[in-house]
Design a protein around this motif. Structure first.
Motif, short mmCIF file in Angstrom:
data_model
loop_
_atom_site.label_atom_id
_atom_site.label_comp_id
_atom_site.label_asym_id
_atom_site.label_seq_id
_atom_site.Cartn_x
_atom_site.Cartn_y
_atom_site.Cartn_z
N ARG A 78 -54.51 56.54 8.06
CA ARG A 78 -55.98 56.50 8.21
C ARG A 78 -56.39 56.50 9.67
O ARG A 78 -57.54 56.82 9.99
CB ARG A 78 -56.55 55.26 7.52
CG ARG A 78 -56.00 53.96 8.07
CD ARG A 78 -56.61 52.74 7.41
NE ARG A 78 -56.01 51.50 7.89
CZ ARG A 78 -56.30 50.91 9.03
NH1 ARG A 78 -57.21 51.47 9.83
NH2 ARG A 78 -55.70 49.80 9.38
N ALA A 79 -55.45 56.12 10.58
CA ALA A 79 -55.78 56.08 12.00
C ALA A 79 -55.33 57.33 12.75
O ALA A 79 -55.70 57.50 13.91
CB ALA A 79 -55.14 54.84 12.64
N LEU A 80 -54.57 58.20 12.10
CA LEU A 80 -54.11 59.43 12.74
C LEU A 80 -55.12 60.55 12.50
O LEU A 80 -55.49 60.83 11.35
CB LEU A 80 -52.74 59.84 12.18
CG LEU A 80 -51.54 59.03 12.65
CD1 LEU A 80 -50.30 59.41 11.85
CD2 LEU A 80 -51.30 59.26 14.15
N SER A 81 -55.55 61.18 13.57
CA SER A 81 -56.57 62.22 13.43
C SER A 81 -56.06 63.39 12.60
O SER A 81 -56.75 63.89 11.71
CB SER A 81 -57.00 62.71 14.82
OG SER A 81 -55.87 63.13 15.58
N TYR A 82 -54.82 63.85 12.86
CA TYR A 82 -54.33 65.00 12.11
C TYR A 82 -54.06 64.64 10.64
O TYR A 82 -54.17 65.48 9.75
CB TYR A 82 -53.07 65.59 12.75
CG TYR A 82 -51.84 64.72 12.68
CD1 TYR A 82 -51.02 64.75 11.56
CD2 TYR A 82 -51.48 63.90 13.74
CE1 TYR A 82 -49.87 63.97 11.49
CE2 TYR A 82 -50.34 63.12 13.68
CZ TYR A 82 -49.53 63.16 12.55
OH TYR A 82 -48.41 62.39 12.48
N ALA A 83 -53.71 63.35 10.39
CA ALA A 83 -53.48 62.93 9.00
C ALA A 83 -54.78 62.90 8.22
O ALA A 83 -54.79 63.24 7.02
CB ALA A 83 -52.82 61.55 8.98
N ARG A 84 -55.88 62.54 8.86
CA ARG A 84 -57.18 62.56 8.18
C ARG A 84 -57.55 63.99 7.79
O ARG A 84 -58.12 64.23 6.74
CB ARG A 84 -58.27 61.94 9.07
CG ARG A 84 -58.05 60.47 9.39
CD ARG A 84 -59.20 59.93 10.22
NE ARG A 84 -60.42 59.83 9.44
CZ ARG A 84 -60.79 58.75 8.77
NH1 ARG A 84 -60.03 57.67 8.79
NH2 ARG A 84 -61.91 58.72 8.09
N ILE A 85 -57.21 64.93 8.66
CA ILE A 85 -57.48 66.34 8.35
C ILE A 85 -56.62 66.78 7.16
O ILE A 85 -57.11 67.44 6.24
CB ILE A 85 -57.20 67.21 9.58
CG1 ILE A 85 -58.24 66.91 10.67
CG2 ILE A 85 -57.22 68.69 9.23
CD1 ILE A 85 -57.99 67.66 11.97
N LEU A 86 -55.34 66.43 7.18
CA LEU A 86 -54.45 66.84 6.09
C LEU A 86 -54.84 66.21 4.77
O LEU A 86 -54.72 66.84 3.72
CB LEU A 86 -53.00 66.47 6.44
CG LEU A 86 -52.36 67.20 7.61
CD1 LEU A 86 -50.98 66.64 7.89
CD2 LEU A 86 -52.27 68.70 7.33
N ASP A 87 -55.30 64.96 4.81
CA ASP A 87 -55.66 64.26 3.59
C ASP A 87 -57.06 64.60 3.11
O ASP A 87 -57.48 64.11 2.05
CB ASP A 87 -55.53 62.75 3.78
CG ASP A 87 -54.10 62.32 4.06
OD1 ASP A 87 -53.18 63.10 3.73
OD2 ASP A 87 -53.89 61.23 4.61
#
Length: 550
Positions: free
Chosen positions: A163-172
Motif C-alpha cells: 500500500r506504500a509502494l507507488s508502483y504496487a498501487r498502480i499494479l493493484d
C-alpha cells in the motif's frame, strides 16, 4: 504586420511550455514577477507605472512630428523566439526517435525492459529505477528488472508494504494516494485541480504517482522512509505500462538521489515514449508466450527421461530454436533386453512442425515394438504413413536396433570360445537411415563415422528403400547420434562441420570417455562456443550418446 503563428509539430503540443533554455525572456520575466502586467491582446508586457502604448485612434490623431513609442520586441525577435521553440521541439522529436529505435531493436522481453528503464531514466532525469512485469491477464511471465539496483536492493524495496509502494498501487489498481484523506501524497496531474475535481480523479486507479520528497513527507509509511534512506534515494516517479490486447502489463518507477520530480515537459516526453514501449512490450510478450507454449509442447512430446538398460548408459543434449522445430530423438527399451535408438527431423518450424514431429515419433515407437529388429521395415512403414497422412511434408530419420549382449538374459547365447572363455560384452547394432547424418563411433582405438548407405528422406520418393548396416561397438565405445542442426549452428560448410565434429569427438579426454554426460558436454562446448541455447539461431540441436560399458 500579422504576427507569425507557432507551427504544429507531430507528437508535440504547441501549448506546452518551451524548454528553459529557449523560453522567451519577456514571458519568463512576466511569469516570475506578478507585478508585471501582461495585456490579453498579445502586446508586450509593461511594468507598473510605465506609459502604455497609445490607442490606435490616438496614434492616428498625433501630430506628424510626434513619433510613437517603439515596441519593446521587434518582429525579428519574435521570429527568433519561434525558431528557438521549434528547435526545442525538433530536439525532443529526435531524442524520442533515437530512443524508440533502440527499443525496437530488442528481441526479448528482458532486453526490452532494460532498454525501457535506461531510456526512461534519461527522459525524467533519474539515475536508478525498476520495472515490474505483471500482465493483468494472469498468463505471465512475471519478473522485476532493476537499473542501478542489485537483487538485494530490489529485495529490500519489496519489503515495503504494498500500500506504500507507488508502483504496487498502480499494479493493484488502487485509487490515487490521498483519495480517502489518510495520505497527503499527490499524484501527477493533481496540481491546479479544484478540490472537487481531484476527488473525482482519485476515485479511479492510479495513473502517475510522484513522490518528490520522501524524507520530508511525514505522512509516508515509516518503512518506506527507512528503505529510501538506506538505499540513498529521496524521490520517485511511477507510471503504468498499458497496451492492448493485454491491458496493464506492468509498472515502472524511477528513483532520484535528491528531492525532485519531473517537469511537465519531461512527463509529456515519457508519456509518448512509454506508450510506444508498452505496445512493443506487449508484442514481445505474445511472442514469448507462443515460444513457451511450443517449448512445453516439445518437452511433453519428447522423452521425459532416458531408459536404464543393463550395459548401456545414455546421455542427451537438446535445444530447440526460438520458433520451435521438428528435431526429435527417442530411446526405448524393447522386448528381450534390446534397445531402440532413434533420431530424426521434420521439415518446417512452429507448432505444426512440432505436432507432426510428435505424430511421427509416436508411430515409430509402435513400429519399433512390433518389428524393431528390422530397422528397414520400421522406416518403410514410417515412410508409408507419412506419405499417406502428410503428403506435403518430408522428414529424415535414423533407427538403430541394439541387440542385448550374448549371454545376457533375453539375449542370444554366447558363442563358444577357446578355453571356455566368453565375451559377454560383444554387441551388434543394426541401423538404417533415411536422409539423416551418419552416426559417429568414439573409442580408445577409433573415432570414425559409420558408413551408412545413401538414402532419400522419408516422403521424397514413391517407394523408400535402403539396406541396413551392422556394427559391433567394442566395450568402452560410445555411439553418437546427432541432428544436422549441430552442424548448421557452426556456420561452416557441411564438409568442414563434419570435420569439426570428428575433431571434437576425438578430442574428448580419455579420463572422461566412460561418462556419456561428460562426452556430450565436451562436444557441445567445442562445437558451439556460444552455448547450446542460442536465441539468435533458428536451428534445433540434438546430440544423443550411448556408452557401452566394459
Amino acid at each position: 504586420m500579422t504576427a507569425p503563428h507557432v507551427p504544429k509539430v507531430a507528437g508535440i503540443e504547441p501549448a506546452l511550455p518551451a524548454p528553459t533554455h529557449t523560453v522567451d525572456p519577456r514571458v519568463g520575466k512576466a511569469a516570475a514577477d506578478p507585478a508585471i502586467e501582461t495585456p490579453s491582446d498579445g502586446s508586450p508586457p509593461t511594468l507598473p507605472g510605465a506609459p502604455r502604448d497609445p490607442a490606435p485612434d490616438a496614434a492616428s490623431d498625433a501630430a506628424p512630428g510626434d513619433a510613437p513609442d517603439a515596441p519593446d520586441v521587434s518582429v525579428v525577435d519574435q521570429l527568433a523566439a519561434v525558431q528557438d521553440r521549434l528547435a526545442g521541439w525538433i530536439s525532443d522529436l529526435s531524442t524520442l526517435h533515437d530512443l524508440t529505435e533502440q527499443l525496437a531493436r530488442t528481441r526479448t522481453v528482458e532486453d526490452a525492459l532494460h532498454e525501457l528503464l535506461r531510456a526512461g531514466a534519461s527522459l525524467v532525469g533519474a539515475r536508478r529505477g525498476l520495472v515490474v512485469l505483471a500482465p493483468a491477464d494472469g498468463f505471465g511471465p512475471e519478473t522485476t528488472v532493476g537499473l542501478g539496483l542489485g537483487h538485494a536492493e530490489i529485495g529490500t524495496i519489496e519489503t515495503i508494504p504494498r500500500r506504500a509502494l507507488s508502483y504496487a498501487r498502480i499494479l493493484d489498481g488502487l485509487p490515487e494516494p490521498g483519495a480517502t484523506g489518510d495520505d497527503t501524497r499527490h499524484a501527477a496531474g493533481d496540481a491546479g485541480r479544484p478540490p472537487g475535481a481531484r476527488g473525482a480523479a482519485a476515485a479511479g486507479p492510479c495513473t502517475e504517482i510522484s513522490e518528490p520528497d520522501i524524507p520530508g513527507e511525514k505522512d509516508l509509511d515509516p518503512r518506506l522512509r527507512e528503505v529510501a534512506a538506506r538505499l540513498g534515494y529521496a524521490a520517485s516517479y511511477a507510471v503504468p505500462l498499458t497496451a492492448a490486447p493485454i491491458g496493464r502489463t506492468g509498472a515502472a518507477v524511477w528513483l532520484y538521489d535528491e528531492p525532485a520530480e519531473p517537469t511537465e515537459r519531461q512527463r509529456h516526453l515519457i508519456g509518448l515514449y512509454r506508450a510506444h514501449a508498452a505496445e512493443h512490450l506487449a508484442r514481445l510478450l505474445e511472442l514469448h508466450r507462443t515460444r513457451q507454449a511450443v517449448r512445453i509442447l516439445r518437452e511433453e512430446l519428447l522423452p521425459h527421461r532416458l531408459p536404464r538398460v543393463p550395459g548401456v548408459r545414455l546421455a542427451v543434449r537438446h535445444s530447440s530454436g526460438p520458433r520451435g522445430g521438428g528435431d526429435w530423438y527417442d530411446a526405448l527399451p524393447l522386448p528381450d533386453g534390446a534397445l531402440g535408438l532413434a533420431i530424426g527431423s521434420v521439415t518446417g518450424s512452429g507448432p505444426s512442425a512440432v505436432a507432426a514431429m510428435g505424430r511421427l515419433r509416436a508411430s515409430l515407437r509402435a513400429y519399433a515394438v512390433m518389428e524393431g529388429e528390422d530397422p528397414v521395415a520400421v522406416l518403410s512403414d514410417l515412410e508409408l504413413l507419412l506419405r499417406l497422412t502428410e503428403p506435403a511434408r518430408s522428414a529424415t530419420a535414423l533407427f538403430a536396433f541394439t541387440e542385448p549382449p550374448p549371454g545376457a538374459p533375453g539375449g542370444p547365447p554366447a558363442p563358444p570360445m577357446p578355453g571356455g572363455i566368453t565375451d559377454p560384452f560383444a554387441r551388434k547394432i543394426v541401423l538404417a537411415g533415411a536422409g539423416h547424418c551418419p552416426p559417429l563411433i568414439l573409442g580408445d582405438l577409433r573415432t570414425e563415422y559409420v558408413e551408412t548407405s545413401l538414402s532419400a528422406p522419408l516422403g521424397m520418393l514413391a517407394c523408400w528403400e535402403a539396406p541396413s548396416v551392422e556394427i559391433e561397438p567394442a566395450a568402452g565405445e560410445t555411439l553418437l547420434l546427432y541432428s544436422d542442426g549441430l552442424l548448421h549452428r557452426t556456420g561452416e560448410p557441411m564438409d568442414r562441420a563434419f570435420t569439426r565434429l570428428h575433431a571434437a569427438a576425438a578430442g574428448v579426454p580419455r579420463a572422461v570417455r566412460h561418462d556419456p554426460e561428460a562426452v556430450v558436454d565436451h562436444i557441445v562446448r567445442t562445437m558451439l562456443p556460444q552455448g547450446l541455447d542460442d536465441p539468435l539461431s533458428e536451428e534445433d540441436v540434438v546430440l544423443l550418446a550411448a556408452y557401452f560399458e566394459e
